[in-house]
Scaffold this active site. Structure first.
Site, PDB file in Angstrom:
ATOM      1  N   GLU A   1      11.566  -3.698   9.847  1.00 17.12           N
ATOM      2  CA  GLU A   1      11.842  -4.550  11.019  1.00 17.12           C
ATOM      3  C   GLU A   1      12.872  -5.632  10.677  1.00 17.12           C
ATOM      4  O   GLU A   1      13.705  -5.986  11.504  1.00 17.12           O
ATOM      5  CB  GLU A   1      10.528  -5.175  11.511  1.00 17.12           C
ATOM      6  CG  GLU A   1       9.587  -4.118  12.068  1.00 17.12           C
ATOM      7  CD  GLU A   1       8.182  -4.642  12.300  1.00 17.12           C
ATOM      8  OE1 GLU A   1       7.549  -5.097  11.316  1.00 17.12           O
ATOM      9  OE2 GLU A   1       7.722  -4.631  13.451  1.00 17.12           O
TER      10      GLU A   1
ATOM     11  N   GLU B   1       2.564   1.241   9.789  1.00 14.34           N
ATOM     12  CA  GLU B   1       1.444   0.392  10.225  1.00 14.34           C
ATOM     13  C   GLU B   1       0.232   1.173  10.710  1.00 14.34           C
ATOM     14  O   GLU B   1      -0.904   0.737  10.524  1.00 14.34           O
ATOM     15  CB  GLU B   1       1.905  -0.579  11.331  1.00 14.34           C
ATOM     16  CG  GLU B   1       2.720  -1.756  10.831  1.00 14.34           C
ATOM     17  CD  GLU B   1       4.208  -1.467  10.663  1.00 14.34           C
ATOM     18  OE1 GLU B   1       4.600  -0.286  10.714  1.00 14.34           O
ATOM     19  OE2 GLU B   1       4.973  -2.422  10.495  1.00 14.34           O
TER      20      GLU B   1
ATOM     21  N   ALA C   1       5.006  -6.494   5.640  1.00 10.77           N
ATOM     22  CA  ALA C   1       4.236  -7.730   5.668  1.00 10.77           C
ATOM     23  C   ALA C   1       3.237  -7.654   4.522  1.00 10.77           C
ATOM     24  O   ALA C   1       2.868  -6.562   4.086  1.00 10.77           O
ATOM     25  CB  ALA C   1       3.524  -7.851   7.001  1.00 10.77           C
TER      26      ALA C   1
ATOM     27  N   GLY D   1       7.263  -4.487   8.051  1.00  8.38           N
ATOM     28  CA  GLY D   1       8.055  -5.702   8.270  1.00  8.38           C
ATOM     29  C   GLY D   1       9.412  -5.663   7.585  1.00  8.38           C
ATOM     30  O   GLY D   1      10.355  -6.306   8.045  1.00  8.38           O
TER      31      GLY D   1
END
Ligand code: DAK
Length: 265
Positions: free
Chosen positions: A118, A138, A70, A115
């Site tokens: 993911e 993270e 992200a 992300g």
């Protein structure tokens, strides 16, 4: 397509689509705009007939990254309410990907972090270059995975290896990813990876499209059910296919020792 996209590139060869995340200066990090564009595109192809779309490959622009996570600069400005909206947006897009009726291969050509990891996990299976790196870093940002990582990583590699990866935030190589069952195949170059991903798709396209869609849906749905419910679901998916001409064609072709001609109905 009728849509202009700034941060994703689309390419179609016959019925095979390739989506390339295209923000190489930020190592293809996912900001809100990228997620919106992906969502729009996924909604478009989810409505296409098999004659227009039979499969999707997702990759990242440039030699360095699939997706480095992200967008940390965007995360930095979020409050709790904003974080919930951002997480829901990402989760929704990844869930749409998971629910597409056609198969999706992640072709991971570099960093697949946070992300990005993911996103790869939301695809049906993962091919990678030997220089690819996977991780859920993270905790090093004071966060936990927010786009389904805690959920899908444990389903992919088991809860114990997931704990080690998520607590430590450490990266693993493509080889290690393969050992853990996260990655299906590793290639020396991204060109070779794309050729092999396309070959695999072409191979899958020779199968019955309704059967592949039903197989995808059934494998995904039964995973979280108890065994009795799961077996009932499988029996129901299996029997529904007998409404299709493709079942007659596939079985008849076998009897006649010829190749089936599936029509997707
Ligand atoms: N976001 C924004 N920019 C990024 C980025 C990222 N994730 N990763 C890299 N970049 C940018 C860098 O800032 C740099 O930009 P400039 O300085 O040139 O403007 C450019 O990409 C090149 O990166 P580097 O110079 O750092 O390249 P290196 O080769 O030195 O290092 C690296 C590559 C991948 C090791 C390094 O860039 C790195 O550590 N990147 C961050 C990786 C990371 O931590 N990713 C996880 C992001 S966290 C949630 C929702 C979602 C999430 C969590 C919660 N909720 C709402 C609850 C998900 C979180 C994540 O994904």
């Amino acid at each position: 397509m009728g849509h202009e996209y700034n941060h994703i590139k689309l390419n179609t060869e016959n019925t095979l689509w390739t989506l390339t995340i295209n923000r190489p200066k930020a190592l293809n990090a996912l900001n809100g705009e990228v997620l919106d564009e992906m969502g729009q595109f996924l909604r478009q192809i989810s409505e296409m007939e098999f004659e227009h779309c039979r499969g999707l490959i997702i990759t990242g622009e440039g030699p360095k990254a699939f997706v480095a996570g992200a967008d940390i600069k965007e995360l930095n400005s979020l409050d709790e309410a904003g974080a919930r909206v951002f997480a829901q947006k990402g989760q929704r897009v990844f869930q749409e990907l998971n629910l597409l009726k056609v198969p999706v291969i992640a072709a991971v050509n570099g960093f697949a972090l946070g992300g990005g990891c993911e996103l790869a996990l939301a695809c049906d299976f993962i091919y990678a270059t030997s220089s690819a790196k996977f991780g859920l870093p993270e905790t090093s940002l004071g966060l936990i995975p927010g786009f389904g990582g805690t959920v899908r990583m444990a389903r992919a590699i088991g809860i114990r290896a997931t704990r080690e990866l998520v607590f430590s935030g450490e990266m693993i190589s493509a080889e290690e990813g393969m050992r853990l069952g996260l990655v299906r195949r590793v290639f020396e170059t991204s060109e070779e990876m794309m050729v092999e991903a396309k070959k695999k798709m072409e191979m899958i396209f020779t199968r019955g499209p309704l059967a592949v869609a039903s197989a995808k849906n059934t494998v995904n749905r039964v995973y979280d059910m108890d065994i009795d419910e799961a077996l009932k679901y499988e029996a129901s998916s299996f029997s529904k296919l007998f409404q299709s001409d493709d079942v007659r064609e596939g079985t008849q072709a076998f009897i006649e020792s010829r190749k089936p001609v599936f029509k997707g109905n």
